[in-house]
Design a protein around this motif. Structure first.
Motif, short mmCIF file in Angstrom:
data_model
loop_
_atom_site.label_atom_id
_atom_site.label_comp_id
_atom_site.label_asym_id
_atom_site.label_seq_id
_atom_site.Cartn_x
_atom_site.Cartn_y
_atom_site.Cartn_z
N ILE A 43 0.72 -0.84 -0.26
CA ILE A 43 0.47 0.50 0.07
C ILE A 43 0.65 0.79 0.69
O ILE A 43 0.57 2.13 -0.71
CB ILE A 43 -0.65 0.37 1.19
CG1 ILE A 43 -1.77 -1.29 1.14
CG2 ILE A 43 -1.57 1.64 1.26
CD1 ILE A 43 -2.44 -1.32 2.38
N ALA A 44 1.74 1.22 1.37
CA ALA A 44 3.29 2.05 1.02
C ALA A 44 3.18 2.45 -0.14
O ALA A 44 3.84 4.14 -1.16
CB ALA A 44 3.87 2.35 2.18
N ARG A 45 3.55 1.52 -0.96
CA ARG A 45 4.38 1.25 -2.15
C ARG A 45 3.68 2.84 -3.52
O ARG A 45 3.72 3.49 -4.12
CB ARG A 45 4.83 0.40 -2.46
CG ARG A 45 6.31 -0.02 -3.72
CD ARG A 45 6.34 -0.88 -4.33
NE ARG A 45 6.91 -1.76 -3.32
CZ ARG A 45 6.50 -2.83 -2.50
NH1 ARG A 45 5.23 -3.68 -2.61
NH2 ARG A 45 7.42 -3.79 -1.25
N ALA A 46 2.49 1.50 -3.61
CA ALA A 46 1.48 2.82 -4.36
C ALA A 46 1.09 4.18 -3.89
O ALA A 46 0.90 4.55 -4.89
CB ALA A 46 0.20 2.10 -4.35
N LEU A 47 1.33 4.08 -2.77
CA LEU A 47 1.17 5.69 -2.17
C LEU A 47 2.67 6.92 -2.62
O LEU A 47 1.95 7.82 -1.90
CB LEU A 47 0.82 5.95 -0.84
CG LEU A 47 -0.98 5.08 -1.01
CD1 LEU A 47 -1.02 5.41 0.91
CD2 LEU A 47 -1.78 6.03 -1.22
N ALA A 48 3.73 5.78 -2.10
CA ALA A 48 4.65 6.91 -2.76
C ALA A 48 5.22 6.96 -1.24
O ALA A 48 5.73 9.12 -1.05
CB ALA A 48 4.92 8.06 -3.49
N ARG A 49 4.94 6.59 0.19
CA ARG A 49 5.37 6.69 1.17
C ARG A 49 5.56 5.73 1.78
O ARG A 49 5.63 4.62 1.25
CB ARG A 49 4.07 7.44 1.93
CG ARG A 49 3.05 8.72 1.35
CD ARG A 49 4.62 9.81 1.72
NE ARG A 49 3.11 11.09 1.07
CZ ARG A 49 3.52 11.64 -0.37
NH1 ARG A 49 3.94 10.99 -0.99
NH2 ARG A 49 2.91 12.24 -0.84
N PRO A 50 6.77 6.45 2.79
CA PRO A 50 7.07 4.81 3.64
C PRO A 50 5.78 4.36 4.85
O PRO A 50 5.12 4.75 5.07
CB PRO A 50 8.05 5.78 4.62
CG PRO A 50 8.52 6.80 4.13
CD PRO A 50 7.28 7.26 3.07
N PRO A 51 5.88 3.21 4.69
CA PRO A 51 4.68 2.10 5.79
C PRO A 51 4.73 2.70 7.11
O PRO A 51 3.54 2.06 7.29
CB PRO A 51 5.41 1.19 5.52
CG PRO A 51 6.61 0.86 4.83
CD PRO A 51 7.53 2.72 4.28
N SER A 52 5.76 3.61 7.77
CA SER A 52 5.80 3.88 8.97
C SER A 52 4.75 4.32 8.55
O SER A 52 4.48 4.45 10.45
CB SER A 52 7.00 4.06 9.26
OG SER A 52 8.14 5.17 8.23
N TYR A 53 4.73 5.66 8.29
CA TYR A 53 3.85 6.74 8.12
C TYR A 53 3.06 6.98 7.99
O TYR A 53 1.54 6.72 8.88
CB TYR A 53 3.93 7.78 6.34
CG TYR A 53 4.94 8.59 6.62
CD1 TYR A 53 5.87 7.79 7.68
CD2 TYR A 53 4.79 9.35 6.03
CE1 TYR A 53 7.09 9.38 7.22
CE2 TYR A 53 6.21 9.68 5.68
CZ TYR A 53 7.57 10.39 6.34
OH TYR A 53 8.68 10.47 6.30
N PRO A 54 1.36 5.72 6.66
CA PRO A 54 0.10 5.47 7.95
C PRO A 54 0.07 4.28 8.95
O PRO A 54 -0.74 4.21 9.80
CB PRO A 54 -0.39 4.84 6.17
CG PRO A 54 1.27 4.29 5.57
CD PRO A 54 2.03 4.96 5.92
N THR A 55 1.13 3.55 9.71
CA THR A 55 0.81 2.79 10.34
C THR A 55 0.98 3.57 11.59
O THR A 55 0.10 3.69 12.85
CB THR A 55 1.91 2.06 10.26
OG1 THR A 55 2.80 1.05 9.44
CG2 THR A 55 1.69 1.17 11.33
N LYS A 56 2.15 4.70 11.56
CA LYS A 56 1.66 5.98 12.70
C LYS A 56 0.49 6.46 12.45
O LYS A 56 0.15 6.86 14.09
CB LYS A 56 3.05 6.46 12.44
CG LYS A 56 3.61 7.52 13.53
CD LYS A 56 4.24 6.35 14.16
CE LYS A 56 4.18 6.98 16.08
NZ LYS A 56 5.29 6.14 16.52
N PHE A 57 -0.15 6.36 11.57
CA PHE A 57 -1.03 7.94 11.08
C PHE A 57 -2.31 6.63 12.43
O PHE A 57 -3.45 7.15 12.74
CB PHE A 57 -1.41 7.88 9.79
CG PHE A 57 -2.29 8.99 10.32
CD1 PHE A 57 -2.76 10.55 9.84
CD2 PHE A 57 -4.32 8.21 9.66
CE1 PHE A 57 -3.99 10.92 10.19
CE2 PHE A 57 -5.10 8.62 9.61
CZ PHE A 57 -5.18 10.27 8.89
#
Length: 403
Positions: A43-57
């Motif tokens: 999911i993070a790769r599709a959003l071009a964001r590190p996976p830690s960002y949505p998890t932390k959110f």
């Protein structure tokens, strides 16, 4: 893997920006219960964001602790949270921290200024929009900025960059910046020519594109392709062959079935719903589907629940291999998910036996052969030991029949 539009409010099926459907897996129990997002990296790769960002959110919005196990690619939120709730939160994250504020396009990158302001620079329309500085995730982003591509010092872009990259690969380090020299402005980088292969010794690039079309080569490729297709289509395989942990893979139909059972439990499950889902995934005849159902469908009230799902199990358990998978799911259920159920193993086996789902010979063979196919050896041994009363009863029943 099933994919959806990054903006779920867009119904256009030709919308170019897609991401995988967020999946969840509940692990542990009591105070140690936690929710794992097995496909967070995708999911993070599709959003071009590190996976830690949505998890932390997720952790911030839910008021829960999060655990970022980047080496093992596991992203965990403490507590039990259903997938629907996390998907809604992911939409909020996308809106606040991914989409362009002007064109609502997800092609954005972060620009963190010296004054600790975080902006989303849109590659599509060129607009710059700030993120909410009051949100706690913004503070986390500033302290943990996304990785930046490394640049080679002292070299220009274009042809000079590729030369430098080759030199760096050969020497094992970046070439230091050198002052420009001469009218052409090229850097005077010293390169050991002895380490560069001669032009005549370099492989011809055309060889990489050439395809051997001889009859022998074509047959060999057909044979290899046939083997690959066979491995991918025969999901069940033979016992002991191709029988890995595909059911634990979130992308496999077995992983999807397990996730669906966990998500649908609160809405209420019955035999028809489960069978419809199994048929939808195309695994109604696979023994691994029985493994997943016997592991994930039942709760601590399994003895009472078996008669409720007896018709479903009878329809799916059609061979000795299916029965072994059923018992493998039992090992995982009582050995890993609900260890408090181990004393109830004889009652569970009796329920399967009385509903004509489990045969006597299969049960006896299982009870006398410890295996680490579904759990570790110690757990397997513990479950079989607990089954002793039921196995003894079977033996005594055989003796009385023979008399």
């Amino acid at each position: 893997m099933a994919s959806i539009n990054i903006r779920r409010d867009v119904d256009d099926k030709f919308y170019r920006y897609k991401m995988p459907v967020l999946l969840t897996k509940i692990e542990g129990k009591g105070n140690g219960i936690k929710t794992v997002v097995p496909n967070m990296s995708d999911i993070a790769r599709a959003l071009a964001r590190p996976p830690s960002y949505p998890t932390k959110f997720f952790g911030i919005e839910l008021g829960a602790q999060v655990k970022l196990e980047e080496k093992s690619d596991r992203y965990i939120v403490s507590g039990a949270h259903d997938a629907a709730r996390l998907r809604d939160l992911l939409d909020v994250f996308i809106d606040k921290f991914v989409l362009c504020g002007a064109c609502k396009n997800p092609e954005t990158v972060y620009n963190i200024t010296k004054t600790d302001d975080v902006f989303r620079d849109c590659k599509a329309c060129g607009a710059r929009s700030a993120v909410d500085l009051r949100h706690k995730l913004t503070t986390y982003i500033i302290k943990n900025p996304p990785p930046v591509e490394k640049k080679i010092k002292g070299l220009k872009t274009g042809a000079d960059s590729s030369i430098a990259a080759n030199a760096e690969a050969i020497n094992g380090k970046s070439s230091p910046a050198e002052p420009e020299d001469g009218a052409d402005g090229q850097a005077n980088a010293e390169v050991d020519e002895s380490e560069i292969p001669d032009v005549a010794d370099r492989p011809d690039d055309d060889d990489d594109w050439a395809v051997d079309v001889s009859p022998e080569a074509v047959k060999a490729r057909e044979k290899a392709l046939s083997a690959q297709l066979k491995n991918s289509l025969i999901l069940g395989g033979q016992e002991g062959e191709g029988d890995g942990d595909d059911d634990d893979d979130a992308d496999s139909p077995y992983g999807q079935l397990k996730a669906w059972i966990g998500e649908s439990r609160e809405e209420g499950l019955d035999e028809k719903k489960v069978m419809a889902k199994v048929k939808e995934l195309g695994i109604e005849k696979k023994h691994k589907a029985v493994l997943v159902i016997s592991e994930a469908l039942f709760t601590e009230e399994v003895v009472k629940e078996i008669p409720t799902y007896s018709n479903l199990l009878k329809a799916m358990v059609t061979s000795e291999k299916h029965q072994k998978a059923l018992l493998g799911g039992l090992e995982r259920l009582v050995g890993l998910t609900y260890p408090s159920l181990i004393p109830a193993v004889p009652k569970i086996l009796m329920a399967y036996y009385q509903e004509d789902i489990l045969e006597e010979d299969v049960a006896k063979n299982w009870g006398t052969h410890v295996s680490k196919k579904y759990t570790d050896k110690e757990t397997s041994k513990k479950v079989r030991k607990a089954a002793g009363a039921f196995l003894t009863w079977l033996d005594e029943a055989d003796e009385s029949d023979s008399e």
